[in-house]
Structure formats: structure tokens, C-alpha cells
Design an enzyme around this catalytic site. Structure first.
Site, PDB file in Angstrom:
ATOM      1  N   ARG A 211       0.936  -1.333   0.071  1.00  0.00           N
ATOM      2  CA  ARG A 211       0.119  -0.057   0.143  1.00  0.00           C
ATOM      3  C   ARG A 211       0.857   1.226   0.187  1.00  0.00           C
ATOM      4  O   ARG A 211       0.825   2.171  -0.667  1.00  0.00           O
ATOM      5  CB  ARG A 211      -1.041  -0.337   1.456  1.00  0.00           C
ATOM      6  CG  ARG A 211      -2.007  -0.777   0.967  1.00  0.00           C
ATOM      7  CD  ARG A 211      -3.313  -0.746   2.144  1.00  0.00           C
ATOM      8  NE  ARG A 211      -2.516  -0.784   3.575  1.00  0.00           N
ATOM      9  CZ  ARG A 211      -3.088  -2.552   3.854  1.00  0.00           C
ATOM     10  NH1 ARG A 211      -3.501  -3.284   3.036  1.00  0.00           N
ATOM     11  NH2 ARG A 211      -2.653  -3.051   5.386  1.00  0.00           N
ATOM     12  N   SER A 250     -17.131  -5.398  -3.783  1.00  0.00           N
ATOM     13  CA  SER A 250     -18.653  -6.449  -3.690  1.00  0.00           C
ATOM     14  C   SER A 250     -19.353  -6.241  -2.059  1.00  0.00           C
ATOM     15  O   SER A 250     -20.488  -6.040  -2.603  1.00  0.00           O
ATOM     16  CB  SER A 250     -18.490  -7.194  -4.828  1.00  0.00           C
ATOM     17  OG  SER A 250     -17.625  -8.288  -3.043  1.00  0.00           O
ATOM     18  N   CYS A 339      -3.332 -14.052  -3.473  1.00  0.00           N
ATOM     19  CA  CYS A 339      -2.796 -14.234  -2.109  1.00  0.00           C
ATOM     20  C   CYS A 339      -3.283 -15.867  -2.155  1.00  0.00           C
ATOM     21  O   CYS A 339      -3.445 -16.415  -1.041  1.00  0.00           O
ATOM     22  CB  CYS A 339      -3.353 -14.006  -0.968  1.00  0.00           C
ATOM     23  SG  CYS A 339      -5.441 -13.702  -1.425  1.00  0.00           S
TER      24      CYS A 339
HETATM   25  N1  SAH Z   1      -7.003  -4.923  -0.896  1.00  0.00           N
HETATM   26  C1  SAH Z   1      -7.547  -4.858   0.577  1.00  0.00           C
HETATM   27  C2  SAH Z   1      -7.943  -6.017   0.769  1.00  0.00           C
HETATM   28  C3  SAH Z   1      -8.788  -6.854   0.132  1.00  0.00           C
HETATM   29  S1  SAH Z   1      -9.041  -8.244  -0.467  1.00  0.00           S
HETATM   30  C4  SAH Z   1      -6.807  -4.299   0.909  1.00  0.00           C
HETATM   31  O1  SAH Z   1      -5.267  -4.224   1.694  1.00  0.00           O
HETATM   32  O2  SAH Z   1      -7.474  -3.693   2.011  1.00  0.00           O
HETATM   33  C5  SAH Z   1     -10.250  -8.909  -0.870  1.00  0.00           C
HETATM   34  C6  SAH Z   1     -11.672  -8.325  -1.558  1.00  0.00           C
HETATM   35  O3  SAH Z   1     -12.240  -8.552  -2.834  1.00  0.00           O
HETATM   36  C7  SAH Z   1     -12.260  -8.364   0.225  1.00  0.00           C
HETATM   37  O4  SAH Z   1     -13.417  -7.762   0.303  1.00  0.00           O
HETATM   38  C8  SAH Z   1     -13.673  -8.804  -0.914  1.00  0.00           C
HETATM   39  O5  SAH Z   1     -15.412  -8.604   0.105  1.00  0.00           O
HETATM   40  C9  SAH Z   1     -13.674  -8.676  -2.346  1.00  0.00           C
HETATM   41  N2  SAH Z   1     -14.009  -9.366  -3.813  1.00  0.00           N
HETATM   42  C10 SAH Z   1     -14.490 -11.056  -3.539  1.00  0.00           C
HETATM   43  N3  SAH Z   1     -15.418 -10.966  -4.831  1.00  0.00           N
HETATM   44  C11 SAH Z   1     -15.457  -9.952  -5.691  1.00  0.00           C
HETATM   45  C12 SAH Z   1     -15.856  -9.739  -6.485  1.00  0.00           C
HETATM   46  N4  SAH Z   1     -15.866 -10.727  -7.585  1.00  0.00           N
HETATM   47  N5  SAH Z   1     -15.763  -8.319  -7.150  1.00  0.00           N
HETATM   48  C13 SAH Z   1     -15.773  -7.182  -6.355  1.00  0.00           C
HETATM   49  N6  SAH Z   1     -14.733  -7.308  -4.990  1.00  0.00           N
HETATM   50  C14 SAH Z   1     -14.997  -8.496  -4.917  1.00  0.00           C
END
Ligand code: SAH
Length: 395
Positions: A211, A250, A339
Site C-alpha cells: 500500500r 462487492s 494470495c
Molecule cells: N486491497 C485490500 C484487501 C482486498 S481483499 C486491502 O488492502 O485492504 C479482497 C476483497 O475483494 C474483499 O473485500 C472481497 O469482499 C472483495 N471481492 C471478492 N470478490 C469480489 C468481486 N468479484 N468483485 C468485487 N470485489 C470482490
């Protein structure tokens, strides 16, 4: 002491100090042992190899506490391991810039099945194996004593507990706080962590340094944050001087926290647009709208929870990376992550290479990402490595 005797020739992984013993390697259990009880492990010739936690329901039948047959497994043992894990974190450079760190990272900290994250003065613990479950109370006591925190919230609700035959457990194990919003600071930015209902333990600490990197890269750029969760990358991009940020996620509860996080920082919130949508379809919508971006982050959830899902996951990774690369302006950058432990770094790279080929044009890797240093990977436990990422520059 109950003894777990191995089949002939099945001691090799233990000799490499790998902490897992699979059921197929076990010849017999001589004596009685319940879930989480300590057993001695002996090879077929009778030589003691170490001490482990017995887990009768799991395919991982035992997890090794120590390879020293003379070491006692008692409250003092756990205190020592926790002390060592916390000392490692105190010495990390990141400890000067945040009050949110992973304090215990399971097998890699010599505590198989235990995860502990610190969010300011609240600890969040996950007991994910029979052994740490058995020693839960002494572990909680040591965590309070050594960390100086008064509250521990337990998030023992991960799927893997089922494989150990353990019921989920969620709630304060020690102390009490507002678990729905724990305020933390990460490199000067404010975030609220929902340790009660948030994903995993509430925040993705493993992405902290990535980040930061995005923050350094964002100045003047049109940014797309795909899979934004509570806005971690989006808010860093804003702090780094991005022109505008579109964040796609989402989950409605995640977006609610994301908006609070945005408001909790003295930044121009009007530059960020949160969109509740499915990233797969939103990327196509953006393409239809002729949108262009200079920096795209893709940080999806674990598409391949096990090795059986790798092919399906590969198609999903390819899809989002292809559409993201199409949306990038020339000179734009894609920070793309996986991940899924079951997708090794070379496979991930070849998936992204396939996406770049189909997207057309020139693309090159200019940086590689991994998990932050508070998520160490013991060299004898390569399974501990799961997060990888590439920074791709489009020519
Ligand atoms: N980048 C974030 C962590 C991401 S975790 C950080 O630094 O805090 C992955 C995220 O993807 C989760 O919040 C989950 O709700 C979302 N997610 C899962 N499938 C998805 C989809 N098809 N479209 C949009 N969001 C999705």
C-alpha cells in the site's frame, strides 16, 4: 508419554524440520492421546524426533512443537515462543510507523495454527489447530502479559478449523472494546478495523508495505483500485496525490468501513469514488465507457483455496489482468496480486504474461511484491508463503 510411531522411511520431512506430520506416515499410536495432547514422535527404529500436538480428526495428524526431545511443552514453552515472536516484531522498521502488526504467524513462528494480529490495543487471535486450542488459556495469558494489551478478540471462525474437528468460536476472550471499529494508524493514515465481522482478522496487514508503494507511485495518476475492501490502496493512492480514484468492491459492509476510513483522514474525499460492483463485470463496463487509468491495483480474494481449484483460479486471474491491462493508458502501471498459496509465483507470472499477450502491446515487470516482514516465512515451511505481486509497466 504417548508415542506416535512413524512408518519406515517416513521421517524425512521431520528431519528437514517441517512441522506437519500427515496421517499416511503414521504406523501407530502407542498409548492414548486426545485432540491437542502432546505426543512424542519416534521413527521406525525408535529414535525420538520431537514433540508434537496430536490431532485425531485432521489429515495433518500432528504438528511439531519442538525437535528437541528434552524440551517440555507447558505454559512456559508457549510464553517463550510468544516472547520471541513479539520481540521480532518490535525490531521491525514498520513498528515505528504503525500500531497494527501481525504478532504471531503460525508455523513460521513455531506456533502451528496460531495467528495473532495487533490492532492498537486490541489483539485478534485465531486458534486454527487442535494443539493451540488445547493450550488456549496459557496462550491468552501470555499474550496479555507480554503485549501489554488488555483485550483479545477471538476470530476462531476460519474454515480450516472444521478440518481439525473444532467448532467456531468468536468473541472477546479477554477484556472488552468496541470490536466493530478499532482505530489504527498505518504510515500516518487512519483506518478503522472491524475485528468482529471484517474479513480474516479485520484488515489485510500483509499488504501494508505494498500500500505504501502504491502511495509513492500514485502522484497525478488516474487510479483504479480493484477489490478495495476497506479502501486500503485507494486511500494510500489519495494520500500520494492521485488525480482521481475509482475503488471497486462487492461487499457493502466493507464499503461502509471504507467510507469511514476516507472520512477519518484529512484528504480531499471528493477525489474517491467507491463503486459497489463485481470487479469482473465492472472492468468490462469501464471498457465500454472508454475509461483509461494510469495505475490499476488488483488485489482479489484467494481464487484457489486448494490445489484442486488452480485451473479455475488461473482463468479468473487471467481475466481480470487482461481487462485491467486493456484499461491502462500507455505508461500506466498495474499492481497485481495473488494470495492463493496454491498458485506459485512462476505460475502467477505466466498467467499475467498470457494476459499481457492477449491485451496486446508491450508490458514489463518492474517490481515484485510479497507479504510484509511481520508475516515471516520459516524456510522449512514454504507453505507459509502465499502473497505475491507484480508491478507491470505498460509500454
Ligand atoms: N486491497 C485490500 C484487501 C482486498 S481483499 C486491502 O488492502 O485492504 C479482497 C476483497 O475483494 C474483499 O473485500 C472481497 O469482499 C472483495 N471481492 C471478492 N470478490 C469480489 C468481486 N468479484 N468483485 C468485487 N470485489 C470482490
Amino acid at each position: 508419554m504417548t508415542v506416535l510411531v512413524l512408518k519406515k522411511g517416513r521421517e524425512k520431512s521431520l528431519r528437514r524440520r517441517h512441522p506437519w506430520l500427515f496421517s499416511g506416515a503414521v504406523e501407530k499410536l502407542s498409548g492414548k492421546a486426545g485432540a491437542g495432547d502432546t505426543v512424542d514422535i519416534r521413527d521406525a527404529s525408535g529414535k525420538v524426533l520431537g514433540r508434537a500436538a496430536y490431532s485425531p480428526k485432521s489429515q495433518i495428524r500432528a504438528r511439531v512443537w519442538t525437535f528437541d526431545p528434552a524440551e517440555a511443552i507447558d505454559a512456559g514453552f508457549f510464553r517463550g515462543r510468544i516472547q520471541k515472536a513479539l520481540a521480532l516484531r518490535e525490531a521491525l522498521p514498520a513498528a515505528k510507523h504503525t500500531n497494527a502488526l501481525r504478532l504471531v504467524n503460525g508455523e513460521s513462528d513455531g506456533l502451528p495454527g496460531l495467528v495473532v494480529d495487533r490492532y492498537a490495543d486490541v489483539l485478534v487471535a485465531q486458534f486454527l489447530a487442535a494443539g493451540v486450542e488445547r493450550w488456549r488459556d496459557p496462550i491468552l495469558d501470555s499474550l496479555i502479559e507480554i503485549s501489554g494489551c488488555e483485550a483479545i478478540f477471538e476470530r476462531s471462525d476460519a474454515e480450516v478449523r472444521k478440518l481439525e474437528g473444532l467448532e467456531p468460536r468468536v468473541g472477546f476472550a479477554r477484556g472488552n472494546r468496541n470490536a466493530a471499529r478499532c482505530p489504527i494508524i498505518e504510515y500516518g493514515l487512519n483506518f478503522r478495523v472491524d475485528v468482529e465481522q471484517g474479513q480474516k482478522t479485520g484488515f489485510f496487514l500483509d499488504q501494508r508495505e505494498n500500500r505504501q508503494r502504491v502511495r509513492e507511485l500514485a502522484a497525478g495518476r488516474e487510479v483504479l483500485d480493484g477489490f478495495s475492501y476497506t479502501g486500503g490502496f485507494a486511500i494510500n493512492a489519495l494520500a500520494g496525490g492521485a488525480k482521481r480514484i475509482t475503488a471497486v468492491e462487492s461487499s457493502a459492509p466493507a464499503l461502509e468501513v471504507a467510507k469511514e476510513n476516507l472520512a477519518a483522514n484529512p484528504l480531499d474525499a471528493s477525489k474517491v469514488q467507491f463503486v459497489q460492483a463485481d470487479v469482473f463485470s465492472q472492468l468490462r463496463t469501464l471498457r465500454d465507457q472508454n475509461a483509461k487509468f494510469d495505475l490499476i491495483i488488483l488485489d482479489p480474494p484467494k481464487f484457489a483455496p486448494t490445489a484442486a481449484q488452480v485451473q479455475k483460479a488461473a482463468r479468473a486471474y487471467k481475466d481480470i489482468n487482461l481487462w485491467a491491462l486493456k484499461l491502462l493508458a500507455p505508461g500506466g502501471m498495474l499492481a497485481t496480486f495473488s494470495c492463493s498459496g496454491a498458485v506459485p509465483p512462476d505460475l502467477f507470472q505466466s498467467i499475467v504474461a498470457g494476459a499481457a499477450l492477449d491485451a496486446g502491446g508491450d508490458a514489463k515487470i518492474i517490481e515484485r511484491f510479497g507479504a510484509a516482514a511481520d508475516h515471516p516465512v520459516a524456510l522449512e515451511f514454504p507453505e507459509g508463503e502465499y502473497l505475491k505481486g507484480l508491478l507491470v509497466l505498460k509500454g
